[in-house]
Scaffold this motif. Structure first.
Motif, PDB file in Angstrom:
ATOM      1  N   SER A  57      13.543   6.306  -0.263  1.00  0.00           N
ATOM      2  CA  SER A  57      13.409   4.850  -0.349  1.00  0.00           C
ATOM      3  C   SER A  57      14.488   4.222  -1.211  1.00  0.00           C
ATOM      4  O   SER A  57      14.821   3.046  -1.043  1.00  0.00           O
ATOM      5  N   TRP A  60      12.728   2.167  -7.047  1.00  0.00           N
ATOM      6  CA  TRP A  60      11.277   2.032  -7.123  1.00  0.00           C
ATOM      7  C   TRP A  60      10.826   0.758  -6.420  1.00  0.00           C
ATOM      8  O   TRP A  60       9.817   0.754  -5.691  1.00  0.00           O
ATOM      9  N   LEU A  61      11.578  -0.344  -6.586  1.00  0.00           N
ATOM     10  CA  LEU A  61      11.204  -1.617  -5.964  1.00  0.00           C
ATOM     11  C   LEU A  61      11.224  -1.498  -4.441  1.00  0.00           C
ATOM     12  O   LEU A  61      10.308  -1.983  -3.760  1.00  0.00           O
ATOM     13  N   VAL A  64       8.160   0.227  -3.330  1.00  0.00           N
ATOM     14  CA  VAL A  64       6.979  -0.641  -3.314  1.00  0.00           C
ATOM     15  C   VAL A  64       6.968  -1.474  -2.033  1.00  0.00           C
ATOM     16  O   VAL A  64       5.926  -1.642  -1.386  1.00  0.00           O
ATOM     17  N   ARG A  67       5.854   0.622   0.757  1.00  0.00           N
ATOM     18  CA  ARG A  67       4.402   0.853   0.748  1.00  0.00           C
ATOM     19  C   ARG A  67       3.670  -0.343   1.339  1.00  0.00           C
ATOM     20  O   ARG A  67       2.666  -0.187   2.050  1.00  0.00           O
ATOM     21  N   LEU A  68       4.182  -1.559   1.091  1.00  0.00           N
ATOM     22  CA  LEU A  68       3.511  -2.766   1.566  1.00  0.00           C
ATOM     23  C   LEU A  68       3.751  -3.014   3.054  1.00  0.00           C
ATOM     24  O   LEU A  68       2.828  -3.372   3.794  1.00  0.00           O
ATOM     25  N   ARG A 100       4.697   9.778  -2.695  1.00  0.00           N
ATOM     26  CA  ARG A 100       4.513   8.560  -3.480  1.00  0.00           C
ATOM     27  C   ARG A 100       4.527   8.879  -4.967  1.00  0.00           C
ATOM     28  O   ARG A 100       4.139   9.971  -5.394  1.00  0.00           O
ATOM     29  N   GLY A 103       2.860   4.205  -7.433  1.00  0.00           N
ATOM     30  CA  GLY A 103       2.577   3.130  -6.491  1.00  0.00           C
ATOM     31  C   GLY A 103       3.664   2.831  -5.491  1.00  0.00           C
ATOM     32  O   GLY A 103       3.565   1.841  -4.755  1.00  0.00           O
ATOM     33  N   ALA A 104       4.710   3.649  -5.438  1.00  0.00           N
ATOM     34  CA  ALA A 104       5.827   3.396  -4.533  1.00  0.00           C
ATOM     35  C   ALA A 104       6.057   4.601  -3.626  1.00  0.00           C
ATOM     36  O   ALA A 104       5.855   5.743  -4.031  1.00  0.00           O
ATOM     37  N   ARG A 106       8.433   7.130  -2.208  1.00  0.00           N
ATOM     38  CA  ARG A 106       9.725   7.636  -2.653  1.00  0.00           C
ATOM     39  C   ARG A 106      10.517   8.295  -1.521  1.00  0.00           C
ATOM     40  O   ARG A 106      11.745   8.328  -1.552  1.00  0.00           O
TER      41      ARG A 106
END
Length: 289
Positions: A57, A60-61, A64, A67-68, A100, A103-104, A106
């Motif tokens: 990914s 980290w942002l 996230v 993930r969304l 993951r 919460g992200a 990876r």
């Protein structure tokens, strides 16, 4: 990191998915692609060859966001389901996995059918030299398949020749759509979306197909050359969209070049200055991404 299995065709593929990192590090792994963020190649499990692709990914942002909106692995499964329902050929997924952390997402892993006998559009089209009849046959078949996909309410945001794999068997041509994460379904694919797909494909095949052949492909997509005025209108729309894309790409390239120039200038200054700080180099280089 926590592993999250999204799909497995069988318990055996579920077990394989859990040890993909180890399999991709073994000598039996045949790499086909390796970049800073992506790695792809062929593995063999219990006598079955499979194509595996891992995509990181990045930050980290971005993880996230993945993930969304859905990771690449999850979007690949969705694209495969869209094409499967409509009856279009694609590599069948064997397994899909996310890793993951905090919460992200990876990394995404997808294991799918290895298209051992299929070749990328350009390699397939040029495989028999300059055979005009063969190229005409390929052009008509690919244009008909893309038109059928659009008529079925399906489009992709990444239509290019590297994402089309072709296989000839018993005088039959099979066209596989690959890199499935960008496929979308719509109630009706608008003419603008159709044109965008055709322009992106046109820009990618322009490296090995002359303008007259690309225009013939467009007419094949339309189902034949329309009347003169209608043909001029459609071609004008196509070229206008292409010009807008190329202007945007040109601006992005200019910005990239400016940042790259500044980065190299900063490196040069740091090298000349006795007090240059090596720690500043990665910051300068990061502007070129």
């Amino acid at each position: 990191m926590r592993k999250r299995l999204l799909y497995a065709r069988s318990p055996e593929w579920a077990a394989t998915a859990q040890r993909l990192e180890a399999l991709m590090a073994e000598p039996g792994f045949r790499p086909l692609k390796a970049t800073a963020r992506a790695q792809a190649g062929v593995i063999e499990c219990d006598g079955t060859k499979a194509f595996v692709k891992r995509v990181d990914s990045g930050s980290w942002l971005k993880g996230v966001v993945d993930r969304l909106r859905g990771s690449r692995a999850r979007r690949t499964l969705r694209g495969a389901a869209i094409l499967e329902t409509a009856g279009f050929a694609h590599p069948k997924p064997f397994a899909a996995l996310e890793t993951r952390s905090v919460g992200a997402v990876r990394a995404s892993y997808v294991v799918s059918e290895a298209l051992s006998n299929a070749r990328m559009l350009s390699a397939f089209a040029l495989g028999d030299g300059r055979n005009f009849v063969r190229r005409k046959w390929i052009s008509e078949a690919v244009a008909r398949e893309i038109r059928g996909m659009h008529d079925a309410g399906i489009y992709t945001r990444d239509m290019q020749e590297t994402n089309l794999m072709l296989e000839a068997r018993d005088h039959q041509l099979t066209i596989y759509f690959v890199d499935l994460e960008d496929f979308q379904r719509a109630r009706k694919v608008s003419m603008r979306r159709r044109m965008l797909n055709l322009v992106h494909l046109d820009r990618s095949i322009g490296r090995f197909v002359c303008r007259s052949q690309r225009l013939r492909f467009f007419y094949n997509y339309l189902g034949g050359r329309p009347a003169h005025d209608e043909a001029r209108r459609h071609v004008g729309e196509l070229f206008e969209i292409r010009r807008r894309i190329e202007r945007r790409k040109g601006r992005e390239l200019d910005a990239h070049d400016r940042n790259s120039h500044l980065a190299h200038a900063q490196v040069a200054v740091d090298r000349k200055s006795p007090s240059g700080n090596i720690g500043s180099l990665p910051q300068a280089e990061s502007g070129t991404d």
